[in-house]
Write a protein that holds these residues in place. Structure first.
Motif, mmCIF file in Angstrom:
data_model
loop_
_atom_site.group_PDB
_atom_site.id
_atom_site.type_symbol
_atom_site.label_atom_id
_atom_site.label_comp_id
_atom_site.label_asym_id
_atom_site.label_seq_id
_atom_site.Cartn_x
_atom_site.Cartn_y
_atom_site.Cartn_z
ATOM 1 N N ALA A 150 3.917 16.955 -10.196
ATOM 2 C CA ALA A 150 3.517 15.543 -10.370
ATOM 3 C C ALA A 150 4.728 14.620 -10.246
ATOM 4 C CB ALA A 150 2.816 15.368 -11.701
ATOM 5 N N ARG A 151 5.685 14.718 -11.168
ATOM 6 C CA ARG A 151 6.928 13.950 -11.086
ATOM 7 C C ARG A 151 7.991 14.670 -11.915
ATOM 8 N NH1 ARG A 151 5.384 12.107 -7.138
ATOM 9 N NH2 ARG A 151 4.975 9.950 -6.579
ATOM 10 N N GLY A 152 9.208 14.785 -11.370
ATOM 11 C CA GLY A 152 10.273 15.530 -12.042
ATOM 12 C C GLY A 152 10.557 15.015 -13.442
ATOM 13 N N ALA A 186 0.862 -1.193 0.000
ATOM 14 C CA ALA A 186 0.000 0.000 0.000
ATOM 15 C C ALA A 186 0.888 1.229 0.000
ATOM 16 C CB ALA A 186 -0.911 -0.001 1.216
ATOM 17 N N ARG A 187 0.723 2.054 -1.019
ATOM 18 C CA ARG A 187 1.515 3.290 -1.087
ATOM 19 C C ARG A 187 0.707 4.427 -0.487
ATOM 20 N NH1 ARG A 187 3.177 8.013 -3.952
ATOM 21 N NH2 ARG A 187 4.772 8.584 -2.488
ATOM 22 N N ALA A 188 1.257 5.069 0.545
ATOM 23 C CA ALA A 188 0.601 6.222 1.157
ATOM 24 C C ALA A 188 0.907 7.452 0.311
ATOM 25 C CB ALA A 188 1.084 6.387 2.591
ATOM 26 N N GLY A 189 0.240 7.549 -0.811
ATOM 27 C CA GLY A 189 0.476 8.630 -1.769
ATOM 28 C C GLY A 189 -0.173 8.227 -3.087
ATOM 29 N N ALA A 190 -0.087 9.103 -4.072
ATOM 30 C CA ALA A 190 -0.771 8.822 -5.340
ATOM 31 C C ALA A 190 0.120 8.058 -6.326
ATOM 32 C CB ALA A 190 -1.236 10.132 -5.965
ATOM 33 N N GLY A 191 1.345 8.554 -6.526
ATOM 34 C CA GLY A 191 2.227 7.956 -7.545
ATOM 35 C C GLY A 191 2.706 6.572 -7.122
HETATM 36 C C1 MLT Z 1 2.314 11.393 -4.249
HETATM 37 O O1 MLT Z 1 2.719 10.548 -5.033
HETATM 38 O O2 MLT Z 1 1.207 11.315 -3.707
HETATM 39 C C2 MLT Z 1 3.160 12.579 -3.927
HETATM 40 O O3 MLT Z 1 4.364 12.583 -4.609
HETATM 41 C C3 MLT Z 1 3.286 12.881 -2.508
HETATM 42 C C4 MLT Z 1 4.269 12.129 -1.692
HETATM 43 O O4 MLT Z 1 4.435 10.950 -1.843
HETATM 44 O O5 MLT Z 1 4.905 12.753 -0.851
#
Ligand code: MLT
Length: 297
Positions: A227-229, A53-58
């Protein structure tokens, strides 16, 4: 279920793991992994692992193909940090419009000097900029963050264009009716004064802002990347800033070459670094793992 955390995860989420859930420090013992930004591509995925589970979107820090092969379910937390990121995008847009940072630095450099207020009135034109109202904003990607940026920008009086061939019905329902539909990326490039990116990093999107796409944009365009570099070709954006094609590039992703480049505003990945976003992500990620553990045999 035994879980391990590869990054610090907010306790308001972890506290929901009550009876039947146990934390382990050893990944090899874990049934589930909670991760924020740790890169998982080179990690050995233990045979017993069945969820990440990734606590984030990406999810670009997770080896999705490897997980699919091994039957490991991967979750993210879409929307849980959208407000935090949206607020920073709006700040980025303001910083890219007026030289607030230059003005603040100038004021600090004048600490202790005589008649500072009078001097400021003389110097301030160096830091002047433009307003957002009436400018055209192009939003590439209308997911949880993109739609929130669109709606706020519209309230600020901007003329907002959205591009997203994959928009969900749910996202479309949440979008202000004033947001205009851009049918192609070229429509965004040709018309917008500000362009903000809200797409995931994939093989298709990597480096899609480059010399060729920048050439299609309006002169003095301002580009925002929270969003992402890797969505933006670093060398190409630096060249476009140097020759004035791009007026400003605000990004939440640091790269050595960008830090001192003219017109770049670099922020150290602060979009979702708020207690509110961290709590929301942790709660959603833990909920997802708990739901899965109920059906996992
Ligand atoms: C994300 O993917 O939700 C963002 O980059 C935020 C994060 O992970 O800090």
């Amino acid at each position: 279920m035994k879980y391990t955390c590869l990054n610090p995860i907010a306790s308001v989420g972890l506290d929901q793991f009550t009876e039947g859930y146990e934390k382990t420090e050893k990944m090899e013992d874990a049934d589930a992994v909670l991760v924020r930004s740790a890169a998982m591509h080179d990690l050995e995925l233990p045979d017993g692992l069945y969820a990440v589970a990734r606590a984030g979107a990406g999810v670009n820090n997770i080896p999705l193909d490897k997980c699919a092969e091994k039957g490991i379910v991967v979750f993210n937390t879409p929307g849980a940090n959208a407000n935090g990121v949206k607020e920073l995008v709006i700040a980025g847009m303001l910083l890219a419009s007026r030289d607030i940072i230059g003005g603040v630095e100038w004021a600090k450099s004048e600490a202790g000097s005589e008649d500072i207020a009078k001097k400021a009135e003389k110097e301030k034109k160096k830091f002047a900029g433009c307003e957002l109202m009436g400018k055209k904003l192009g939003i590439i990607g209308l997911g949880a963050i993109g739609i929130q940026v669109a709606n706020v920008a519209e309230c600020l009086g901007m003329d907002v264009y959205g591009y997203d061939p994959y928009i969900s019905v749910d996202a479309a329902w949440k979008l202000s009716r004033a947001v205009k539909h851009a049918a192609t990326l070229d429509d965004i490039y040709a018309n917008c004064d500000y362009i903000t990116l809200h797409v995931p990093l994939t093989d298709e999107t990597r480096g899609f802002i480059n010399a060729e796409t920048i050439a299609k944009m309006k002169n003095s365009v301002r580009i925002l990347n929270f969003a992402r570099g890797e969505l933006v070709n670093t060398g190409d954006i630096i060249n476009a800033l140097a020759d004035g094609k791009v007026a400003a590039y605000a990004t939440d992703f640091l790269k050595d070459e960008l830090i001192d480049a003219t017109g770049v505003i670099t922020i150290p990945h602060l979009g979702a670094s708020t207690p509110e976003s961290e709590d929301n992500c942790a709660v959603m990620a833990v909920d997802e793992l708990k739901d899965l553990s109920l059906i996992h045999i």
